[in-house]
Design an enzyme around this catalytic site. Structure first.
Site, PDB file in Angstrom:
ATOM      1  N   TYR A 147       0.821  -1.217   0.000  1.00 41.14           N
ATOM      2  CA  TYR A 147       0.000   0.000   0.000  1.00 41.14           C
ATOM      3  C   TYR A 147       0.857   1.270   0.000  1.00 41.14           C
ATOM      4  O   TYR A 147       0.340   2.361   0.141  1.00 41.14           O
ATOM      5  CB  TYR A 147      -0.932   0.010   1.220  1.00 41.14           C
ATOM      6  N   ASP A 181      -1.471 -11.072   8.704  1.00 37.41           N
ATOM      7  CA  ASP A 181      -0.591 -12.097   8.109  1.00 37.41           C
ATOM      8  C   ASP A 181       0.863 -11.908   8.509  1.00 37.41           C
ATOM      9  O   ASP A 181       1.568 -12.870   8.775  1.00 37.41           O
ATOM     10  CB  ASP A 181      -0.682 -12.041   6.576  1.00 37.41           C
ATOM     11  N   HIS A 219       4.750  -6.360  -4.454  1.00 35.34           N
ATOM     12  CA  HIS A 219       3.331  -6.631  -4.643  1.00 35.34           C
ATOM     13  C   HIS A 219       2.462  -5.419  -4.407  1.00 35.34           C
ATOM     14  O   HIS A 219       2.843  -4.467  -3.725  1.00 35.34           O
ATOM     15  CB  HIS A 219       2.868  -7.792  -3.752  1.00 35.34           C
ATOM     16  N   TYR A 222     -11.475  -1.422  -0.088  1.00 33.30           N
ATOM     17  CA  TYR A 222     -11.487  -0.978   1.323  1.00 33.30           C
ATOM     18  C   TYR A 222     -10.234  -0.198   1.685  1.00 33.30           C
ATOM     19  O   TYR A 222     -10.195   0.475   2.713  1.00 33.30           O
ATOM     20  CB  TYR A 222     -11.664  -2.196   2.253  1.00 33.30           C
ATOM     21  N   ARG A 223      -9.230  -0.231   0.817  1.00 33.68           N
ATOM     22  CA  ARG A 223      -7.928   0.340   1.172  1.00 33.68           C
ATOM     23  C   ARG A 223      -7.090   0.273  -0.092  1.00 33.68           C
ATOM     24  O   ARG A 223      -7.312  -0.590  -0.943  1.00 33.68           O
ATOM     25  CB  ARG A 223      -7.321  -0.556   2.250  1.00 33.68           C
TER      26      ARG A 223
END
Ligand code: ADP
Length: 584
Positions: free
Chosen positions: A131, A193, A443, A524-525
């Site tokens: 993110y 995670d 990622h 959501y994000r």
């Protein structure tokens, strides 16, 4: 109005040239790779001297050469740029990283940033990988690294089952704190995670974990927040002073009302929401509810052989989850997510193309899993677990070929062994491995919310898999089942050293966001690069919500210095168009 031209060395390529030109001579060290927008090198020097007077010389690091960009691992993350960069590595980058020593430093830094109109991007640990990490939305902002010095567990309350934390406490820290203090038999932490991120950062970004306490935002209780003007508030019951508090202490050190971490809402408008995924405050303390040790635990894995099983699996999950027979946040993982934890793509195939169904089935066979694999857990004493397991097993047995496993049945299954820890609140970093699916793996997440329904899940899977393959990537994903919805997390792995791979990844996410919106699905994000695009999809009634967000932003932060552009909210002092993220 700040324009990109005002950024010294502005434009996506020129900072590199600037970096090479300044080299690393001692004098040039004071010049950052990117200056804050609209700030000259001279003004920046004065600003950083003033910042050093507030926080101490050693706590002001100017990002002046490429050495600072070499921290590229989760275990040693960059504090100044997006180490999983989908754009050039010096696009989302800070001009300086400043580490306040405590709440008064944070307050003074906000006052200083206002005085100089310098944008500031707070972060707790910077492991927000996928993110944007520690990087700011506006290139050249000051990074405010809260976690380095503000890293205490301020309180653990066993009777109330909560913790009060500073920004630097990671999930791993909190877990270890419980273990060291012999509290693990009483209290568990819910962990995501990867355990290396901060509890505060993850919670206010609305991250999830996998025990019954998996919705972190739902489980937070009470915050202490520095507002953009440097003032300090406590939310909820924290606004009620403790009559025993010592009035001679500064406010941030005063004992709080004893129900601060017990009742979220206090009196009057509930403010906490405006500090989540927001640019309206810096969270310097936060309460989080801990899970009482349930007195018994059993994790399990259920495998389903066929791609087409997805529909029925989700139909079985919904009533069980709403009825809380599925007690935790279960995850339904596509086999390639597990395969990627066990080895990189090259270890399975020579193909560089997206894997076909036949190839995916071969991999599933090789690692002894189904096409879809459900990880869940049972909590409580044996009679409760046995009763729950009876219902769970019977329900999923309606799907032909479903197989049921406990961790002891598959000692070599790394994912099952790791989930066994995660689902009882023991943090790890094993899941990092799937990022190595490709060489130089980085990622991005595409994370739409979905109904818990076969039709919706299958439609999202089809849409995302088709697009991934169209852009040359394998579909790697998981459905994370909340109380009433699913976070469908598509884990896009790309090669960050390959410009073509980056370009395709960037375009793919942007395409998926538009595809999702057309189907009524929102995320959501998101990563810094997609905040504007996603915010623009939440546009009911002529963008009414964004207009409200902007009004609040401009009222609380008239100079627009705190995290401008975060989640698509641009203050009036910034021309959003000028900060549009480039496409290569
Ligand atoms: P993590 O703790 O998981 O490593 P980060 O520290 O990178 O996550 O935080 C993720 C994002 O959350 C940041 O980029 C920032 O926007 C926001 N954030 C994190 N900590 C704070 C905080 N204490 N106050 C305000 N915003 C924060």
């Amino acid at each position: 109005m700040k324009q990109p031209e005002d950024i010294v060395g502005g434009g996506p390529t020129s900072p590199l040239a600037f970096r090479q030109a300044v080299g690393s001579s001692p004098q040039a060290r004071a010049n950052p790779i990117r200056l804050p927008p609209g700030i000259s090198a001279e003004v920046f020097q004065t600003f950083t001297q003033r910042a050093a007077a507030i926080c101490g010389d050693e706590n002001v690091v100017i990002i002046s050469n490429s050495d600072e960009l070499n921290h590229e691992s989760y275990l040693d993350p960059s504090k100044c740029h997006d180490m999983y960069h989908v754009l050039e590595d010096d696009y989302f980058i800070s001009s300086a990283v400043i580490t306040p020593r405590g709440v008064p430093d944070v307050q003074d830094m906000m006052r200083l940033c206002n005085e100089f109109s310098v944008p500031v991007w707070p972060f707790s640990i910077g492991r927000n990988v996928g993110y944007g990490g520690a990087a700011p939305r506006v290139p050249g902002s000051i990074g405010l690294d809260l976690g380095k010095h503000m890293n205490k567990v301020l309180d653990i309350n066993v009777d109330g089952a909560f913790a009060l934390l500073e920004p630097g406490i990671t999930f791993l820290d909190l877990h270890e704190h419980l273990v060291k203090n012999n509290l693990r038999d009483k209290l568990w932490v819910d962990v995501p995670d990867l355990g290396g991120g901060s509890v505060i950062g993850n919670t206010i970004e609305r991250g999830v974990g996998y025990t019954p306490y998996g919705d972190h935002w739902m489980m937070h209780c009470g915050m202490e927040v520095v507002l953009p003007d440097g003032s300090l508030i406590r939310t909820g019951m924290g606004a009620l002073p403790n009559p025993k508090a010592d009035p001679s202490r500064p406010p941030h050190e005063q004992d709080a009302c004893e129900t601060w971490q017990l009742f979220n809402y206090g009196f009057g408008p509930y403010n906490d929401g405006i500090f989540s995924q927001s640019s309206l405050g810096i969270v310097v303390k936060m309460g989080i509810w801990l899970m009482a040790n349930p007195g018994g635990y059993q994790s399990y894995l259920i495998t389903f052989p066929k791609d087409e099983d997805l529909h029925q699996i989700l139909e079985v999950i919904r009533p069980l989850r709403v009825g809380m027979v599925l007690q935790n946040v279960p995850t339904l993982r596509h086999v390639l997510l597990d395969a990627a934890v066990h080895g990189n793509k090259k270890s399975y195939t020579d193909s560089t193309k997206p894997l076909t169904d036949v190839e995916i089935d071969e991999i599933a066979k090789k690692i002894g899993l189904g096409r879809w694999n459900l990880h869940g857990a049972l909590y409580g004493p044996a009679p409760i677990r046995d009763a729950m397991w009876g219902v769970v097993k019977q329900s999923f047995s309606s799907i032909p070929g479903a197989k049921f496993y406990f961790p002891e049945d598959m000692p070599d299954n790394l994912v099952l062994q790791t989930r066994h820890l995660t689902l009882q609140g023991i943090p790890s970093t094993t899941e990092l491995k799937w990022v190595d699916w490709l060489d130089n793996g980085a990622h991005l997440f595409f994370s739409p919310i979905s109904k818990v329904s076969g039709d919706d899940g299958v439609a999202q899977y089809k849409m995302t898999r088709t697009r991934c393959e169209e852009f040359g990537f394998d579909f790697i994903g998981t459905f994370v089942v909340g109380m009433r919805e699913m976070h469908h997390i598509v884990c896009l792995v790309f090669d960050r050293k390959d410009p073509d791979s980056r370009r395709r990844a960037h375009k793919l996410i942007a395409t998926l966001i538009d595809d999702g919106a057309k189907n009524g699905w929102g995320e959501y994000r998101t990563h810094l690069a997609y905040m504007d695009q996603i915010a623009a999809t939440y546009n009911f009634n002529d963008n009414a919500q964004m207009k409200l967000n902007e009004k609040i932003k401009n009222a609380l932060d008239p100079k627009g210095i705190l995290a401008p552009g975060k989640n698509g909210v641009w203050p009036k002092t910034f021309d959003a168009e000028s900060f549009k993220v480039p496409f290569q």
